[in-house]
Write a protein that holds these residues in place. Structure first.
Motif, PDB file in Angstrom:
ATOM      1  N   GLU A 206      44.637  20.877  29.969  1.00 48.30           N
ATOM      2  CA  GLU A 206      45.919  21.366  29.644  1.00 48.30           C
ATOM      3  C   GLU A 206      46.332  21.951  30.534  1.00 48.30           C
ATOM      4  O   GLU A 206      47.544  22.132  31.036  1.00 48.30           O
ATOM      5  CB  GLU A 206      45.844  21.990  28.089  1.00 48.30           C
ATOM      6  CG  GLU A 206      45.555  21.235  27.061  1.00 48.30           C
ATOM      7  CD  GLU A 206      44.972  22.303  25.883  1.00 48.30           C
ATOM      8  OE1 GLU A 206      45.288  23.140  25.652  1.00 48.30           O
ATOM      9  OE2 GLU A 206      44.776  21.626  24.865  1.00 48.30           O
ATOM     10  N   GLN A 207      45.717  23.009  31.223  1.00 46.48           N
ATOM     11  CA  GLN A 207      46.090  23.762  32.588  1.00 46.48           C
ATOM     12  C   GLN A 207      46.523  23.078  33.622  1.00 46.48           C
ATOM     13  O   GLN A 207      47.741  23.400  34.176  1.00 46.48           O
ATOM     14  CB  GLN A 207      44.888  24.669  32.922  1.00 46.48           C
ATOM     15  CG  GLN A 207      44.756  25.866  31.847  1.00 46.48           C
ATOM     16  CD  GLN A 207      43.413  26.676  32.141  1.00 46.48           C
ATOM     17  OE1 GLN A 207      42.380  26.166  32.740  1.00 46.48           O
ATOM     18  NE2 GLN A 207      43.399  27.837  31.880  1.00 46.48           N
ATOM     19  N   VAL A 208      45.903  22.009  33.844  1.00 42.58           N
ATOM     20  CA  VAL A 208      46.364  21.132  35.044  1.00 42.58           C
ATOM     21  C   VAL A 208      47.425  20.324  34.924  1.00 42.58           C
ATOM     22  O   VAL A 208      48.546  20.256  35.737  1.00 42.58           O
ATOM     23  CB  VAL A 208      45.166  20.069  35.427  1.00 42.58           C
ATOM     24  CG1 VAL A 208      45.653  19.017  36.308  1.00 42.58           C
ATOM     25  CG2 VAL A 208      43.883  20.892  35.947  1.00 42.58           C
ATOM     26  N   ARG A 209      47.803  19.832  33.512  1.00 48.27           N
ATOM     27  CA  ARG A 209      49.127  19.022  33.232  1.00 48.27           C
ATOM     28  C   ARG A 209      50.378  20.061  33.351  1.00 48.27           C
ATOM     29  O   ARG A 209      51.441  19.770  33.724  1.00 48.27           O
ATOM     30  CB  ARG A 209      48.748  18.485  31.665  1.00 48.27           C
ATOM     31  CG  ARG A 209      47.920  17.324  31.657  1.00 48.27           C
ATOM     32  CD  ARG A 209      48.188  16.507  30.472  1.00 48.27           C
ATOM     33  NE  ARG A 209      47.218  17.363  29.323  1.00 48.27           N
ATOM     34  CZ  ARG A 209      45.941  17.137  29.185  1.00 48.27           C
ATOM     35  NH1 ARG A 209      45.078  16.330  29.894  1.00 48.27           N
ATOM     36  NH2 ARG A 209      45.408  17.857  28.349  1.00 48.27           N
ATOM     37  N   GLU A 210      50.126  21.085  32.921  1.00 45.98           N
ATOM     38  CA  GLU A 210      51.053  22.308  32.874  1.00 45.98           C
ATOM     39  C   GLU A 210      51.350  22.430  34.379  1.00 45.98           C
ATOM     40  O   GLU A 210      52.651  23.016  34.555  1.00 45.98           O
ATOM     41  CB  GLU A 210      50.820  23.371  32.020  1.00 45.98           C
ATOM     42  CG  GLU A 210      50.615  23.185  30.396  1.00 45.98           C
ATOM     43  CD  GLU A 210      50.124  24.634  29.709  1.00 45.98           C
ATOM     44  OE1 GLU A 210      49.805  25.744  30.439  1.00 45.98           O
ATOM     45  OE2 GLU A 210      49.999  24.310  28.420  1.00 45.98           O
ATOM     46  N   GLN A 211      50.325  22.798  34.885  1.00 42.28           N
ATOM     47  CA  GLN A 211      50.476  23.361  36.433  1.00 42.28           C
ATOM     48  C   GLN A 211      51.227  22.052  37.147  1.00 42.28           C
ATOM     49  O   GLN A 211      52.160  22.356  38.018  1.00 42.28           O
ATOM     50  CB  GLN A 211      49.341  23.744  37.077  1.00 42.28           C
ATOM     51  CG  GLN A 211      49.056  25.268  36.448  1.00 42.28           C
ATOM     52  CD  GLN A 211      47.584  25.615  36.314  1.00 42.28           C
ATOM     53  OE1 GLN A 211      47.045  26.433  35.657  1.00 42.28           O
ATOM     54  NE2 GLN A 211      46.788  24.596  37.289  1.00 42.28           N
ATOM     55  N   LYS A 212      51.062  20.896  36.717  1.00 45.37           N
ATOM     56  CA  LYS A 212      51.709  19.697  37.562  1.00 45.37           C
ATOM     57  C   LYS A 212      52.959  19.571  37.148  1.00 45.37           C
ATOM     58  O   LYS A 212      53.885  19.411  38.140  1.00 45.37           O
ATOM     59  CB  LYS A 212      50.888  18.435  37.321  1.00 45.37           C
ATOM     60  CG  LYS A 212      51.248  17.311  37.906  1.00 45.37           C
ATOM     61  CD  LYS A 212      50.808  16.107  37.531  1.00 45.37           C
ATOM     62  CE  LYS A 212      50.938  14.721  38.280  1.00 45.37           C
ATOM     63  NZ  LYS A 212      50.489  13.477  37.963  1.00 45.37           N
ATOM     64  N   ALA A 213      53.314  19.725  36.009  1.00 48.79           N
ATOM     65  CA  ALA A 213      54.642  19.733  35.456  1.00 48.79           C
ATOM     66  C   ALA A 213      55.551  20.589  36.133  1.00 48.79           C
ATOM     67  O   ALA A 213      56.708  20.433  36.732  1.00 48.79           O
ATOM     68  CB  ALA A 213      54.812  19.651  33.970  1.00 48.79           C
ATOM     69  N   ALA A 214      55.038  21.886  36.275  1.00 50.29           N
ATOM     70  CA  ALA A 214      55.730  23.152  36.762  1.00 50.29           C
ATOM     71  C   ALA A 214      56.104  22.657  38.050  1.00 50.29           C
ATOM     72  O   ALA A 214      57.365  23.101  38.761  1.00 50.29           O
ATOM     73  CB  ALA A 214      55.014  24.294  36.553  1.00 50.29           C
TER      74      ALA A 214
END
Length: 240
Positions: A206-214
């Motif tokens: 979840e952290q990776v997906r959020e950080q990639k999207a940001a």
């Protein structure tokens, strides 16, 4: 300062030579101009042109660590060789009567003329000082370009290691793409590894997906201010 020998200049000359060889083979030139570069690579369409293909592969072997972008997340030429073919397309679509060597000679002559005009306006006692400034500036421009060329070799082993780690996380269902590991923080990975629970691995995903999207959103966003036009620069308005 308009001319000095650099690794980038050498590579540009080699690219021109590749384009010149392609131009001498009408079928190859048409292929490069009309077929998408990635399709040419993935379908091995250069193989019938053995001499050119061998030279192209040698170019990739020598310079494949060159980056497309300063961000190491982006693949270098070795992983995306169609980018080199895109460069050849641009050269083939441009007038090729002026080879890089000729252009460099013209620029070098212009630089020498500018240097002569500068020294004609300087007192004799300042000539040595300014000649040393020019010599060192040219030398360090060349060294800076060479340093960049050589240090980008480190991107390849870095990407190989991260891809191996990313592949394992894809296999575990943590990541969707192996290279998404670039968007993970070291501390987040360490927490997931040391905790080892399913919840910890899901949190990392979840952290990776959020950080990639940001990150992608920031890359696509237009700047909210123009340098020199804002009454207050954005970093000055933030509390420290």
């Amino acid at each position: 300062m308009s001319w000095c020998e650099t690794k980038t200049g050498q590579i540009n000359r080699e690219l021109f030579e590749l384009a010149h060889r392609a131009q001498q083979k009408p079928n190859l030139a048409i292929l490069l101009k009309e077929v998408p570069s990635r399709e040419i690579i993935e379908d091995h369409l250069l193989e019938p042109f053995e001499e050119f293909n061998a030279q192209f592969e040698r170019f990739i072997e020598n310079h494949g660590h060159r980056e497309i972008d300063f961000d190491a997340y982006q693949p270098p030429w070795r992983e995306a060789p169609w980018v080199v073919l895109d460069n050849l397309k641009i050269i083939l679509a441009s007038p090729m009567h002026a080879a890089p060597v000729k252009k460099e000679r013209e620029v070098k002559v212009a630089a020498q003329q500018a240097e002569f005009r500068l020294f004609s306006k300087l007192p004799q006692e300042a000539h040595y000082f300014f000649s040393e400034i020019l010599r060192l500036a040219r030398a360090y421009t060349s060294l800076d370009d060479l340093e960049h060329y050589q240090t980008t070799r480190l991107n390849q082993p870095l990407r190989m290691g991260l891809r191996a780690l990313g592949d394992r996380l894809v296999a575990r269902g943590v990541l969707e793409e192996a290279m998404d590991i670039f968007y993970a923080h070291e501390a987040q990975i360490e927490t997931a590894v040391h905790t080892g629970s399913g919840a910890a691995w899901r949190l990392l995903g979840e952290q990776v997906r959020e950080q990639k999207a940001a990150c992608l959103a920031d890359a696509a966003r237009e700047p909210e201010w123009n340098l020199g036009e804002s009454a207050q620069e954005p970093w000055k308005s933030r509390e420290t």
